[in-house]
Design a protein around this motif. Sequence first.
Motif, mmCIF file in Angstrom:
data_model
loop_
_atom_site.group_PDB
_atom_site.id
_atom_site.type_symbol
_atom_site.label_atom_id
_atom_site.label_comp_id
_atom_site.label_asym_id
_atom_site.label_seq_id
_atom_site.Cartn_x
_atom_site.Cartn_y
_atom_site.Cartn_z
ATOM 1 N N LEU A 1 17.315 23.457 -21.877
ATOM 2 C CA LEU A 1 17.252 24.430 -21.046
ATOM 3 C C LEU A 1 16.125 25.215 -20.719
ATOM 4 O O LEU A 1 15.582 25.466 -19.445
ATOM 5 N N ALA A 2 15.413 25.626 -21.935
ATOM 6 C CA ALA A 2 13.884 26.178 -21.829
ATOM 7 C C ALA A 2 13.308 25.569 -21.031
ATOM 8 O O ALA A 2 12.312 26.041 -20.318
ATOM 9 N N ALA A 3 13.093 24.002 -21.289
ATOM 10 C CA ALA A 3 12.260 23.129 -20.667
ATOM 11 C C ALA A 3 12.365 22.903 -19.128
ATOM 12 O O ALA A 3 11.456 23.188 -18.225
ATOM 13 N N GLU A 4 13.638 23.224 -18.604
ATOM 14 C CA GLU A 4 13.900 23.324 -17.485
ATOM 15 C C GLU A 4 13.352 24.622 -16.723
ATOM 16 O O GLU A 4 13.048 24.362 -15.732
ATOM 17 N N MET A 5 13.752 25.614 -17.324
ATOM 18 C CA MET A 5 13.309 26.803 -16.934
ATOM 19 C C MET A 5 11.734 27.006 -16.810
ATOM 20 O O MET A 5 11.327 27.471 -15.621
ATOM 21 N N THR A 6 11.090 26.572 -17.618
ATOM 22 C CA THR A 6 9.542 26.232 -17.649
ATOM 23 C C THR A 6 9.295 25.526 -16.533
ATOM 24 O O THR A 6 8.119 25.615 -15.803
ATOM 25 N N ALA A 7 9.729 24.429 -16.401
ATOM 26 C CA ALA A 7 9.189 23.421 -15.447
ATOM 27 C C ALA A 7 9.620 23.962 -13.670
ATOM 28 O O ALA A 7 9.130 23.695 -12.867
ATOM 29 N N VAL B 1 19.283 14.896 -31.976
ATOM 30 C CA VAL B 1 18.099 15.594 -31.076
ATOM 31 C C VAL B 1 18.141 14.775 -29.681
ATOM 32 O O VAL B 1 18.213 15.274 -28.646
ATOM 33 N N SER B 2 17.880 13.453 -29.795
ATOM 34 C CA SER B 2 17.715 12.437 -28.438
ATOM 35 C C SER B 2 16.185 12.285 -28.450
ATOM 36 O O SER B 2 15.672 13.287 -28.136
ATOM 37 N N ILE C 1 24.754 20.453 -35.490
ATOM 38 C CA ILE C 1 23.762 21.446 -35.287
ATOM 39 C C ILE C 1 22.697 21.336 -34.243
ATOM 40 O O ILE C 1 21.900 22.071 -33.284
ATOM 41 N N MET C 2 21.975 20.152 -34.664
ATOM 42 C CA MET C 2 20.701 19.636 -33.688
ATOM 43 C C MET C 2 21.298 19.328 -32.275
ATOM 44 O O MET C 2 20.615 19.551 -31.183
ATOM 45 N N LEU C 3 22.814 18.841 -32.127
ATOM 46 C CA LEU C 3 23.061 18.887 -30.725
ATOM 47 C C LEU C 3 23.249 19.925 -30.072
ATOM 48 O O LEU C 3 22.707 20.206 -28.664
ATOM 49 N N ILE C 4 23.600 21.015 -30.469
ATOM 50 C CA ILE C 4 23.842 22.298 -29.939
ATOM 51 C C ILE C 4 22.288 23.154 -29.748
ATOM 52 O O ILE C 4 21.880 23.442 -28.901
ATOM 53 N N ALA C 5 21.572 23.235 -30.871
ATOM 54 C CA ALA C 5 20.213 23.757 -30.992
ATOM 55 C C ALA C 5 19.352 23.099 -29.946
ATOM 56 O O ALA C 5 18.722 23.678 -29.001
ATOM 57 N N PHE C 6 19.112 21.854 -29.699
ATOM 58 C CA PHE C 6 18.301 21.061 -28.865
ATOM 59 C C PHE C 6 18.787 21.078 -27.372
ATOM 60 O O PHE C 6 17.844 20.886 -26.526
#
Length: 281
Positions: A134-140, A171-172, A124-129
């Motif tokens: 992707l959200a971080a990339e869009m923000t950046a 998570v990573s 679940i963490m692999l998928i969720a994070f």
Amino acid sequence: MIESMSWLQAVVLGALQGVTEFLPISSSGHLRIVSQVWFGQDAGASFTAVTQLGTELAVLIYFAKDIWRIILAWFGGLRNTERRGLDYRLGWYVILATIPIGLLGFVFKDEIRTAGRNLWLVAIMLIAFSFVFLAAEMTAAQRPGKSLDQMKPRDALAMGLAQCLALIPGVSRSGGTASAGLFFGMKREAAFRFSFLIAIPAVLASGLFSLPDAFSPDGTGVSASGPQILVATLIAFVLGYISIAWLLKFVSDHSLGWFAAYRIALGLLVLILLTAGVITT
């Protein structure tokens, strides 16, 4: 009865640790998955933490000049206010970012070695994070990125808090901390460089603290011999060094989306295998 680790298991997991430690795909998650799928048992959090000493040695050598410069600048700045430049500030930022994971890692050390290694949670963490990346990339993408010399204390603290999420396999560490940096407007390569720096004290402390348990697990892993741990750690060091060089070059021109796609596919595969009963938690 605690089972003994095989040499194949030690070599495979050492290599996996080296390849995945710095990529934003979760090395602890991969070690947990491969341990279960290939060897039918969890190698344990302590073995993972100890082999991370090899990858952190790779960081120390790869960034040796930067680290030495920061240390000298930090001590020099304590005595002389005129020497308080970027490296002095980075020294404080590393300290600030390390405090959260030091506290939470100590408080939740038992949960990290037991409930936190559940494969349902890892998947679940692999998928969720992946969606966080992707959200971080869009923000950046919506603003010019900041370099390390433009960092502020809040950026360091945010990345330090994000590093705490790495206590959960899946998570990573690098992905979580770099994403926090992107959310706060940092350039991708700068965010990854700082994530490597703040991982050093946390991972070294965790590895040294877990060393006795890797030899004599308390029922949550397998027992590895001294030579097996040494070989696995050396393999992790060599492959980790190569991984750092490759990743820093890759992220300068590519987004985290490539890693997110891989993480989602792996997470879904693990969920399918768990649901079908092919593997257990």
